[in-house]
Design a protein around this motif. Structure first.
Motif, PDB file in Angstrom:
ATOM      1  N   ALA A  60     -15.540 -70.641  17.404  1.00 10.69           N
ATOM      2  CA  ALA A  60     -14.730 -69.681  18.164  1.00 10.69           C
ATOM      3  C   ALA A  60     -14.896 -69.896  19.665  1.00 10.69           C
ATOM      4  N   ILE A  61     -16.132 -70.158  20.100  1.00 13.32           N
ATOM      5  CA  ILE A  61     -16.396 -70.382  21.528  1.00 13.32           C
ATOM      6  C   ILE A  61     -15.738 -71.669  22.002  1.00 13.32           C
ATOM      7  N   ASP A  62     -15.845 -72.726  21.180  1.00 15.19           N
ATOM      8  CA  ASP A  62     -15.345 -74.043  21.585  1.00 15.19           C
ATOM      9  C   ASP A  62     -13.832 -74.162  21.474  1.00 15.19           C
ATOM     10  N   PHE A  63     -13.272 -73.604  20.399  1.00 15.95           N
ATOM     11  CA  PHE A  63     -11.850 -73.834  20.133  1.00 15.95           C
ATOM     12  C   PHE A  63     -10.973 -72.595  20.276  1.00 15.95           C
ATOM     13  N   GLY A  64     -11.579 -71.427  20.461  1.00 15.73           N
ATOM     14  CA  GLY A  64     -10.792 -70.211  20.633  1.00 15.73           C
ATOM     15  C   GLY A  64      -9.787 -70.295  21.772  1.00 15.73           C
ATOM     16  N   PRO A  65     -10.212 -70.715  22.967  1.00 21.24           N
ATOM     17  CA  PRO A  65      -9.258 -70.810  24.085  1.00 21.24           C
ATOM     18  C   PRO A  65      -8.116 -71.781  23.796  1.00 21.24           C
ATOM     19  N   LEU A  66      -8.410 -72.871  23.096  1.00 17.14           N
ATOM     20  CA  LEU A  66      -7.372 -73.855  22.780  1.00 17.14           C
ATOM     21  C   LEU A  66      -6.334 -73.276  21.828  1.00 17.14           C
ATOM     22  N   ILE A  67      -6.799 -72.555  20.808  1.00 18.78           N
ATOM     23  CA  ILE A  67      -5.864 -71.929  19.868  1.00 18.78           C
ATOM     24  C   ILE A  67      -5.031 -70.859  20.582  1.00 18.78           C
ATOM     25  N   ALA A  68      -5.686 -70.096  21.474  1.00 22.45           N
ATOM     26  CA  ALA A  68      -4.962 -69.077  22.249  1.00 22.45           C
ATOM     27  C   ALA A  68      -3.894 -69.738  23.113  1.00 22.45           C
ATOM     28  N   PHE A  69      -4.221 -70.886  23.697  1.00 23.60           N
ATOM     29  CA  PHE A  69      -3.258 -71.636  24.507  1.00 23.60           C
ATOM     30  C   PHE A  69      -2.054 -72.042  23.667  1.00 23.60           C
ATOM     31  N   PHE A  70      -2.304 -72.581  22.491  1.00 23.43           N
ATOM     32  CA  PHE A  70      -1.230 -73.050  21.613  1.00 23.43           C
ATOM     33  C   PHE A  70      -0.302 -71.909  21.200  1.00 23.43           C
ATOM     34  N   ARG A  72     -22.707 -66.469  26.558  1.00 17.10           N
ATOM     35  CA  ARG A  72     -23.869 -65.911  27.261  1.00 17.10           C
ATOM     36  C   ARG A  72     -24.497 -64.763  26.462  1.00 17.10           C
ATOM     37  N   VAL A  73     -23.649 -63.919  25.889  1.00 13.40           N
ATOM     38  CA  VAL A  73     -24.152 -62.748  25.152  1.00 13.40           C
ATOM     39  C   VAL A  73     -24.808 -63.162  23.838  1.00 13.40           C
ATOM     40  N   LEU A  74     -24.170 -64.077  23.110  1.00 13.10           N
ATOM     41  CA  LEU A  74     -24.648 -64.414  21.772  1.00 13.10           C
ATOM     42  C   LEU A  74     -25.735 -65.483  21.748  1.00 13.10           C
ATOM     43  N   THR A  75     -25.745 -66.373  22.727  1.00  8.76           N
ATOM     44  CA  THR A  75     -26.731 -67.456  22.714  1.00  8.76           C
ATOM     45  C   THR A  75     -27.771 -67.332  23.819  1.00  8.76           C
ATOM     46  N   GLY A  76     -27.518 -66.451  24.784  1.00  9.42           N
ATOM     47  CA  GLY A  76     -28.463 -66.284  25.879  1.00  9.42           C
ATOM     48  C   GLY A  76     -28.282 -67.284  27.003  1.00  9.42           C
ATOM     49  N   HIS A  77     -27.341 -68.214  26.862  1.00  5.98           N
ATOM     50  CA  HIS A  77     -27.096 -69.183  27.929  1.00  5.98           C
ATOM     51  C   HIS A  77     -25.674 -69.723  27.795  1.00  5.98           C
ATOM     52  N   VAL A  78     -25.245 -70.468  28.798  1.00  5.37           N
ATOM     53  CA  VAL A  78     -23.935 -71.126  28.773  1.00  5.37           C
ATOM     54  C   VAL A  78     -24.174 -72.618  28.983  1.00  5.37           C
ATOM     55  N   ALA A  79     -23.688 -73.433  28.070  1.00  9.48           N
ATOM     56  CA  ALA A  79     -23.884 -74.874  28.158  1.00  9.48           C
ATOM     57  C   ALA A  79     -23.270 -75.428  29.435  1.00  9.48           C
ATOM     58  N   THR A  80     -23.904 -76.445  29.991  1.00  8.90           N
ATOM     59  CA  THR A  80     -23.410 -77.067  31.226  1.00  8.90           C
ATOM     60  C   THR A  80     -21.995 -77.602  31.047  1.00  8.90           C
ATOM     61  N   LYS A 105     -31.099 -65.125  18.764  1.00 10.58           N
ATOM     62  CA  LYS A 105     -29.927 -64.949  19.609  1.00 10.58           C
ATOM     63  C   LYS A 105     -29.362 -66.286  20.073  1.00 10.58           C
ATOM     64  N   LYS A 106     -30.257 -67.274  20.158  1.00 12.56           N
ATOM     65  CA  LYS A 106     -29.830 -68.578  20.648  1.00 12.56           C
ATOM     66  C   LYS A 106     -29.351 -69.493  19.531  1.00 12.56           C
ATOM     67  N   ALA A 107     -29.226 -68.970  18.323  1.00 10.14           N
ATOM     68  CA  ALA A 107     -28.761 -69.785  17.202  1.00 10.14           C
ATOM     69  C   ALA A 107     -27.545 -69.131  16.568  1.00 10.14           C
ATOM     70  N   PRO A 108     -26.397 -69.205  17.214  1.00 12.11           N
ATOM     71  CA  PRO A 108     -25.192 -68.582  16.682  1.00 12.11           C
ATOM     72  C   PRO A 108     -24.709 -69.301  15.432  1.00 12.11           C
ATOM     73  N   SER A 109     -23.932 -68.614  14.624  1.00 13.46           N
ATOM     74  CA  SER A 109     -23.400 -69.213  13.407  1.00 13.46           C
ATOM     75  C   SER A 109     -22.392 -70.295  13.763  1.00 13.46           C
ATOM     76  N   ALA A 110     -22.088 -71.144  12.780  1.00  9.71           N
ATOM     77  CA  ALA A 110     -21.106 -72.215  12.993  1.00  9.71           C
ATOM     78  C   ALA A 110     -19.749 -71.618  13.364  1.00  9.71           C
ATOM     79  N   LEU A 111     -19.412 -70.494  12.746  1.00 10.10           N
ATOM     80  CA  LEU A 111     -18.128 -69.843  13.024  1.00 10.10           C
ATOM     81  C   LEU A 111     -18.065 -69.369  14.474  1.00 10.10           C
ATOM     82  N   THR A 112     -19.173 -68.824  14.961  1.00  5.64           N
ATOM     83  CA  THR A 112     -19.229 -68.370  16.348  1.00  5.64           C
ATOM     84  C   THR A 112     -19.086 -69.551  17.302  1.00  5.64           C
ATOM     85  N   ARG A 113     -19.769 -70.653  16.989  1.00  8.78           N
ATOM     86  CA  ARG A 113     -19.707 -71.857  17.815  1.00  8.78           C
ATOM     87  C   ARG A 113     -18.285 -72.398  17.887  1.00  8.78           C
TER      88      ARG A 113
END
Length: 207
Positions: A28-38, A65-73, A18-26
Motif C-alpha cells: 500500500a505504501i509503495d504502490f498506493g500513490p501509483l494506483i491513485a494516479f491511475f 512514518r507511523v507504522l514503521t517508525g521511519h521513512v526510507a531514504t 512497529k518497524k515490521a509492517p505486513s506485506a499488504l501495508t508495504r
C-alpha cells in the motif's frame, strides 16, 4: 530497576513490531500513490491525476512514518521529485514534467548505483544486507544489473511519453513498468542461487 528493564524491553519489543509492517501495508505504501494516479487519470485527466499523486505520496510518507517508525531514504527522494515535477506540471500546465518524473528518478538512482560500484559502496547491500546474505561478488553483480535496468527503463520511459499518447503512457507507468520490474527481479534468481551461502540455500530448499 527490574521494572525499568521490563519497561525498556516492552518498549523495544513494541518498536520492533512497529518497524515490521505486513506485506499488504508495504504494498500500500509503495504502490498506493501509483494506483491513485491511475484511477484519478481515468476519471479526471492528467492534471487531476498529478495532484492526486502528490497528495497520495504525502500520505504514504505519513503512513510509513507511523507504522514503521521511519521513512526510507528512497521514499523521501521519490517524494521530493514527485513534489517538484508535479508542482511544475500544475503550475505551468505542462504534463511534460510529470511524464519525465520516472526518467529523472531512474536516472539518478542508476547513477548512484554506478557511482557506488566505482567507489566500492554497494548501496543495495546496505539496504538488503540485513535481510539476505550473499557473497560480495553477488552483491556487485546484482547492483550492476539493477543500475543497467534503471538506466534502460529511463530510456524506455522517454521513448514512450515522447512518441505515444498520454493514455498509453499512463498504462505503461502503472502496469507495464511494474510487470517489467517483476520479470527483472525473477531474472536475478540465478545470481541469488550462485552467490547465496550454502546454508541459506539449504534452508530455503527445506522451506
Amino acid at each position: 530497576m527490574a521494572d525499568k528493564k521490563a519497561t525498556d524491553m516492552t518498549e523495544a519489543t513494541s518498536q520492533s513490531e512497529k518497524k515490521a509492517p505486513s506485506a499488504l501495508t508495504r504494498i500500500a505504501i509503495d504502490f498506493g500513490p501509483l494506483i491513485a494516479f491511475f484511477l484519478s487519470f481515468k476519471f479526471g485527466g492528467i492534471y487531476t491525476a498529478t495532484a492526486t499523486f502528490m497528495v497520495a505520496s504525502a500520505i504514504a510518507m505519513v503512513v510509513s512514518r507511523v507504522l514503521t517508525g521511519h521513512v526510507a531514504t528512497t521514499l523521501k527522494f521519490t517524494f521530493v521529485v514527485v513534489m517538484v515535477m508535479g508542482g511544475l506540471t500544475l503550475w505551468l500546465k505542462d504534463e511534460t514534467f510529470v511524464k519525465m518524473k520516472l526518467t529523472v528518478i531512474n536516472t539518478i538512482f542508476a547513477l548512484i548505483l554506478f557511482f557506488g560500484l566505482k567507489t566500492g559502496r554497494l548501496y543495495i547491500k546496505m539496504l538488503m544486507g540485513t535481510a539476505m546474505e550473499m557473497e560480495e561478488a553477488g552483491w556487485r553483480l546484482l547492483t550492476r544489473n539493477y543500475a543497467i535496468f534503471l538506466a534502460v527503463m529511463a530510456g524506455v520511459n522517454e521513448l514512450i511519453w515522447r512518441t505515444q499518447s498520454t493514455d498509453l503512457w499512463v498504462d505503461f507507468k502503472t502496469f507495464g513498468y511494474m510487470g517489467i520490474m517483476i520479470i527483472f527481479l525473477f531474472a536475478q534468481a540465478p545470481v541469488l542461487a550462485k552467490y547465496m551461502p550454502q546454508e541459506e540455500k539449504s534452508d530455503k530448499d527445506e522451506g
